[in-house]
Design a protein around this motif. Structure first.
Motif, mmCIF file in Angstrom:
data_model
loop_
_atom_site.group_PDB
_atom_site.id
_atom_site.type_symbol
_atom_site.label_atom_id
_atom_site.label_comp_id
_atom_site.label_asym_id
_atom_site.label_seq_id
_atom_site.Cartn_x
_atom_site.Cartn_y
_atom_site.Cartn_z
ATOM 1 N N UNK A 121 116.499 109.100 78.672
ATOM 2 C CA UNK A 121 117.490 108.556 77.737
ATOM 3 C C UNK A 121 116.824 107.564 76.785
ATOM 4 N N UNK A 122 115.895 106.784 77.307
ATOM 5 C CA UNK A 122 115.188 105.813 76.469
ATOM 6 C C UNK A 122 114.363 106.517 75.391
ATOM 7 N N UNK A 123 113.757 107.645 75.732
ATOM 8 C CA UNK A 123 112.995 108.422 74.740
ATOM 9 C C UNK A 123 113.916 108.842 73.593
ATOM 10 N N UNK A 124 115.144 109.219 73.915
ATOM 11 C CA UNK A 124 116.124 109.591 72.889
ATOM 12 C C UNK A 124 116.505 108.389 72.027
ATOM 13 N N UNK A 125 116.706 107.239 72.662
ATOM 14 C CA UNK A 125 117.056 106.028 71.906
ATOM 15 C C UNK A 125 115.950 105.672 70.920
ATOM 16 N N UNK A 126 114.720 105.732 71.387
ATOM 17 C CA UNK A 126 113.586 105.399 70.514
ATOM 18 C C UNK A 126 113.528 106.360 69.337
ATOM 19 N N UNK A 127 113.703 107.649 69.595
ATOM 20 C CA UNK A 127 113.657 108.644 68.521
ATOM 21 C C UNK A 127 114.735 108.358 67.474
ATOM 22 N N UNK A 128 115.964 108.141 67.930
ATOM 23 C CA UNK A 128 117.064 107.980 66.984
ATOM 24 C C UNK A 128 117.053 106.615 66.292
ATOM 25 N N UNK A 129 116.525 105.600 66.950
ATOM 26 C CA UNK A 129 116.373 104.306 66.279
ATOM 27 C C UNK A 129 115.337 104.400 65.155
ATOM 28 N N UNK A 130 114.252 105.130 65.411
ATOM 29 C CA UNK A 130 113.255 105.355 64.359
ATOM 30 C C UNK A 130 113.883 106.095 63.180
ATOM 31 N N UNK A 150 111.649 97.453 68.560
ATOM 32 C CA UNK A 150 110.637 96.664 69.263
ATOM 33 C C UNK A 150 111.033 96.385 70.700
ATOM 34 N N UNK A 151 112.313 96.081 70.920
ATOM 35 C CA UNK A 151 112.787 95.800 72.284
ATOM 36 C C UNK A 151 112.744 97.052 73.154
ATOM 37 N N UNK A 152 113.038 98.213 72.562
ATOM 38 C CA UNK A 152 113.005 99.443 73.361
ATOM 39 C C UNK A 152 111.586 99.749 73.840
ATOM 40 N N UNK A 153 110.572 99.396 73.037
ATOM 41 C CA UNK A 153 109.202 99.620 73.491
ATOM 42 C C UNK A 153 108.857 98.694 74.654
ATOM 43 N N UNK A 154 109.418 97.476 74.648
ATOM 44 C CA UNK A 154 109.251 96.588 75.798
ATOM 45 C C UNK A 154 109.916 97.167 77.030
ATOM 46 N N UNK A 155 111.108 97.719 76.845
ATOM 47 C CA UNK A 155 111.829 98.356 77.948
ATOM 48 C C UNK A 155 111.039 99.549 78.476
ATOM 49 N N UNK A 156 110.474 100.347 77.563
ATOM 50 C CA UNK A 156 109.681 101.520 77.968
ATOM 51 C C UNK A 156 108.497 101.087 78.837
ATOM 52 N N UNK A 161 106.179 101.147 84.039
ATOM 53 C CA UNK A 161 105.431 100.442 85.090
ATOM 54 C C UNK A 161 106.168 100.524 86.419
ATOM 55 N N UNK A 162 107.479 100.328 86.385
ATOM 56 C CA UNK A 162 108.280 100.363 87.611
ATOM 57 C C UNK A 162 108.258 101.753 88.246
ATOM 58 N N UNK A 163 108.355 102.799 87.420
ATOM 59 C CA UNK A 163 108.317 104.172 87.937
ATOM 60 C C UNK A 163 106.975 104.446 88.606
ATOM 61 N N UNK A 164 105.901 104.101 87.923
ATOM 62 C CA UNK A 164 104.566 104.373 88.468
ATOM 63 C C UNK A 164 104.304 103.554 89.733
#
Length: 199
Positions: A121-130, A150-156, A161-164
């Motif tokens: 979902x975050x990948x979609x947010x980043x795409x559409x915000x761009x 910029x904040x979404x890249x911090x979230x990403x 990191x949490x997933x890995x």
């Protein structure tokens, strides 16, 4: 890292969808069924189509009959999304089935696949915000949108990191997996009293 790999698959799915940008376009998964990328690509495609369903249904001029049909599609999409998350978790359960779990191992609040769902979902947010930042007629909102990007890249970064870390902890036996089936009662003809009454 798995999160980087997954995000690239999500971006591929999103970019392919937007070549036609049509919720009714045919779906072709480029990855073989036995590959985890197949599940990731399918998962994100569902998310991407539903993202656009949600845009369409908010049209104030939509015909009620069309809106009802779209609501049914969104319901079906939500069920597909849940099913794909469970398939992805099954992949991880199988991958780590031989890991010796440490005696003091703990469980996580969410499974790996539900965290990966959030990354999709975050990948979609980043795409559409761009998209919004680059829109020629959006000058009044571009500065605010750039801050959000910029904040979404911090979230990403944090989510990746949490997933890995979670996958690493499972692999080392420091955490263990349990998958809880969603059991969406409103889709079940036996458990939803409205559907049951129509039988």
């Amino acid at each position: 890292m798995f999160s980087d790999f997954a995000f690239k698959v999500f971006e591929e799915s999103i970019n392919t969808y937007h070549e036609k940008d049509d919720v009714y376009q045919s779906f072709n998964n480029p990855y073989p069924k036995e590959d985890i990328a197949h599940l990731l690509y399918r998962k994100n495609w569902i998310d991407t189509v539903q993202w656009h369903y949600e845009d369409i249904i908010r049209n104030p001029d939509i015909e009620p009959s069309e809106a009802l049909l779209l609501k049914r599609k969104i319901d079906a999409s939500n069920q597909d999304r849940t099913d794909l998350v469970e398939y992805i978790d099954s992949y991880f359960l199988n991958k780590y089935q031989s890991v010796q779990v440490n005696r003091d191992a703990t469980i996580n609040t969410e499974s790996p696949a539900w965290a990966i769902d959030r990354l999709s979902i975050l990948a979609l947010k980043i795409y559409h915000m761009h998209e919004e930042v680059e829109r020629k007629d959006a000058s009044r909102t571009q500065t605010k949108m750039q801050g959000k990007v910029g904040r979404t890249f911090g979230t990403k970064k944090d989510l990746s990191t949490a997933i890995d870390q979670l996958l690493n902890d499972i692999e080392l036996g420091n955490k263990y997996m349990k998958v809880y089936k969603q059991m969406k009662m409103y889709n079940d003809e036996e458990l939803n009293p409205i559907l049951r009454g129509q039988k």
